[in-house]
Design a protein around this motif. Structure first.
Motif, PDB file in Angstrom:
ATOM      1  N   LEU A 265      16.254  65.198  68.359  1.00 26.65           N
ATOM      2  CA  LEU A 265      15.582  64.982  67.601  1.00 26.65           C
ATOM      3  C   LEU A 265      15.024  66.546  66.408  1.00 26.65           C
ATOM      4  O   LEU A 265      15.038  66.061  65.935  1.00 26.65           O
ATOM      5  N   ALA A 266      15.198  67.780  67.575  1.00 27.70           N
ATOM      6  CA  ALA A 266      15.172  68.741  66.479  1.00 27.70           C
ATOM      7  C   ALA A 266      15.694  68.900  65.441  1.00 27.70           C
ATOM      8  O   ALA A 266      15.262  69.179  63.829  1.00 27.70           O
ATOM      9  N   ILE A 267      17.069  68.617  65.624  1.00 28.37           N
ATOM     10  CA  ILE A 267      18.310  68.504  64.570  1.00 28.37           C
ATOM     11  C   ILE A 267      17.596  67.490  63.272  1.00 28.37           C
ATOM     12  O   ILE A 267      18.000  67.465  62.388  1.00 28.37           O
ATOM     13  N   ILE A 268      17.478  66.251  63.581  1.00 26.11           N
ATOM     14  CA  ILE A 268      17.051  64.802  62.561  1.00 26.11           C
ATOM     15  C   ILE A 268      15.716  65.475  61.850  1.00 26.11           C
ATOM     16  O   ILE A 268      15.476  65.176  60.922  1.00 26.11           O
ATOM     17  N   LYS A 269      14.550  65.821  62.906  1.00 22.30           N
ATOM     18  CA  LYS A 269      13.268  66.609  62.174  1.00 22.30           C
ATOM     19  C   LYS A 269      13.972  67.638  61.331  1.00 22.30           C
ATOM     20  O   LYS A 269      13.110  67.873  59.834  1.00 22.30           O
ATOM     21  N   LYS A 270      15.069  68.241  61.305  1.00 15.55           N
ATOM     22  CA  LYS A 270      15.093  69.167  60.227  1.00 15.55           C
ATOM     23  C   LYS A 270      16.085  68.826  59.293  1.00 15.55           C
ATOM     24  O   LYS A 270      15.802  69.131  57.764  1.00 15.55           O
ATOM     25  N   GLN A 271      16.134  67.890  59.232  1.00 14.49           N
ATOM     26  CA  GLN A 271      16.943  67.230  59.005  1.00 14.49           C
ATOM     27  C   GLN A 271      16.295  66.074  57.491  1.00 14.49           C
ATOM     28  O   GLN A 271      16.432  66.632  56.208  1.00 14.49           O
TER      29      GLN A 271
ATOM     30  N   GLU B 232      13.304  66.671  56.950  1.00 14.43           N
ATOM     31  CA  GLU B 232      11.993  68.393  56.029  1.00 14.43           C
ATOM     32  C   GLU B 232      12.439  68.944  54.747  1.00 14.43           C
ATOM     33  O   GLU B 232      12.102  68.462  53.641  1.00 14.43           O
ATOM     34  N   ASP B 233      14.445  69.041  55.172  1.00 19.81           N
ATOM     35  CA  ASP B 233      15.027  69.523  54.019  1.00 19.81           C
ATOM     36  C   ASP B 233      15.502  67.924  52.695  1.00 19.81           C
ATOM     37  O   ASP B 233      14.925  68.439  51.853  1.00 19.81           O
ATOM     38  N   ALA B 234      15.510  67.110  53.742  1.00 17.92           N
ATOM     39  CA  ALA B 234      15.249  65.932  52.260  1.00 17.92           C
ATOM     40  C   ALA B 234      14.007  65.839  52.114  1.00 17.92           C
ATOM     41  O   ALA B 234      14.175  65.723  50.530  1.00 17.92           O
ATOM     42  N   ALA B 235      13.367  65.859  52.656  1.00 18.50           N
ATOM     43  CA  ALA B 235      11.435  66.285  51.995  1.00 18.50           C
ATOM     44  C   ALA B 235      11.673  66.849  50.728  1.00 18.50           C
ATOM     45  O   ALA B 235      10.879  66.684  49.864  1.00 18.50           O
ATOM     46  N   LYS B 236      11.525  67.942  51.357  1.00 17.70           N
ATOM     47  CA  LYS B 236      11.669  69.389  50.483  1.00 17.70           C
ATOM     48  C   LYS B 236      12.677  68.856  49.125  1.00 17.70           C
ATOM     49  O   LYS B 236      11.953  69.806  47.979  1.00 17.70           O
ATOM     50  N   LYS B 237      14.321  68.555  49.419  1.00 13.55           N
ATOM     51  CA  LYS B 237      14.562  67.831  48.307  1.00 13.55           C
ATOM     52  C   LYS B 237      13.889  66.957  47.634  1.00 13.55           C
ATOM     53  O   LYS B 237      14.033  67.203  46.352  1.00 13.55           O
ATOM     54  N   ARG B 238      13.360  65.766  47.349  1.00 15.33           N
ATOM     55  CA  ARG B 238      12.612  65.504  47.311  1.00 15.33           C
ATOM     56  C   ARG B 238      11.669  65.775  46.368  1.00 15.33           C
ATOM     57  O   ARG B 238      11.285  65.601  45.075  1.00 15.33           O
ATOM     58  N   GLU B 239      10.459  65.964  46.648  1.00 17.82           N
ATOM     59  CA  GLU B 239       9.198  66.993  46.069  1.00 17.82           C
ATOM     60  C   GLU B 239      10.397  68.374  44.880  1.00 17.82           C
ATOM     61  O   GLU B 239       9.547  68.159  43.799  1.00 17.82           O
TER      62      GLU B 239
END
Length: 158
Positions: free
Chosen positions: A127-133, A135-142
């Motif tokens: 779950l921690a790995i998925i959350k990190k991924q 968050e990274d994807a959300a930052k890239k989209r932003e």
């Protein structure tokens, strides 16, 4: 082979009554009973019908002889409350095993929710790995949205 083995059957031969004789005896019995009822008077038909019902309910010799069998256990209806109190508390092996299995499952689920089991730790790490991924994807989209807005603003200024 005959009934008695090699030497043969020693008892008397069975004698059967013919059907006409049985019918004649039954008619005589009915006539006798009807005559007794007429002679006793007509008290009420309800009493005679209840007597007949009680005679019909008894099977075989029960109507003729009151039998007291000491070995016969009479069925006693028990209430639910009495059953629960008087019931033995010992459980069968299967019931004990089933209860133990349920308790073990409950214990495991409690530890799992607290995160103390190996499977729970693995799940939390995943779950921690998925959350990190995410968050990274959300930052890239932003960042992509900001870049597109800047590009549109730059086009609008020209």
């Amino acid at each position: 082979m005959p009934r008695g083995g090699k030497k043969g059957h020693k008892g008397r031969g069975k004698q059967f009554s013919n059907p006409e004789e049985i019918d004649r005896q039954m008619r005589a019995q009915r006539d006798l009973e009807a005559g007794v009822e007429r002679a006793s008077g007509s008290d009420s038909e309800e009493e005679s019908s209840s007597d007949e019902d009680s005679d019909r309910r008894r099977n075989g010799v029960e109507g003729l002889i009151e039998i007291e069998n000491p070995n016969r256990v009479s069925q006693k209806n028990k209430k639910v409350a009495e059953l629960e109190e008087s019931a033995p508390k010992e459980l069968s092996r299967r019931e004990r095993e089933e209860i133990e299995k349920q308790k073990a499952k409950e214990r495991y689920m409690k530890l799992h929710q607290e995160g103390k089991t190996d499977q729970a730790r693995a799940d939390l790490a995943r779950l921690a790995i998925i959350k990190k991924q995410r968050e990274d994807a959300a930052k890239k989209r932003e960042e992509i949205r900001k870049a597109e807005k800047e590009a549109e603003e730059a086009k609008a200024k020209r």
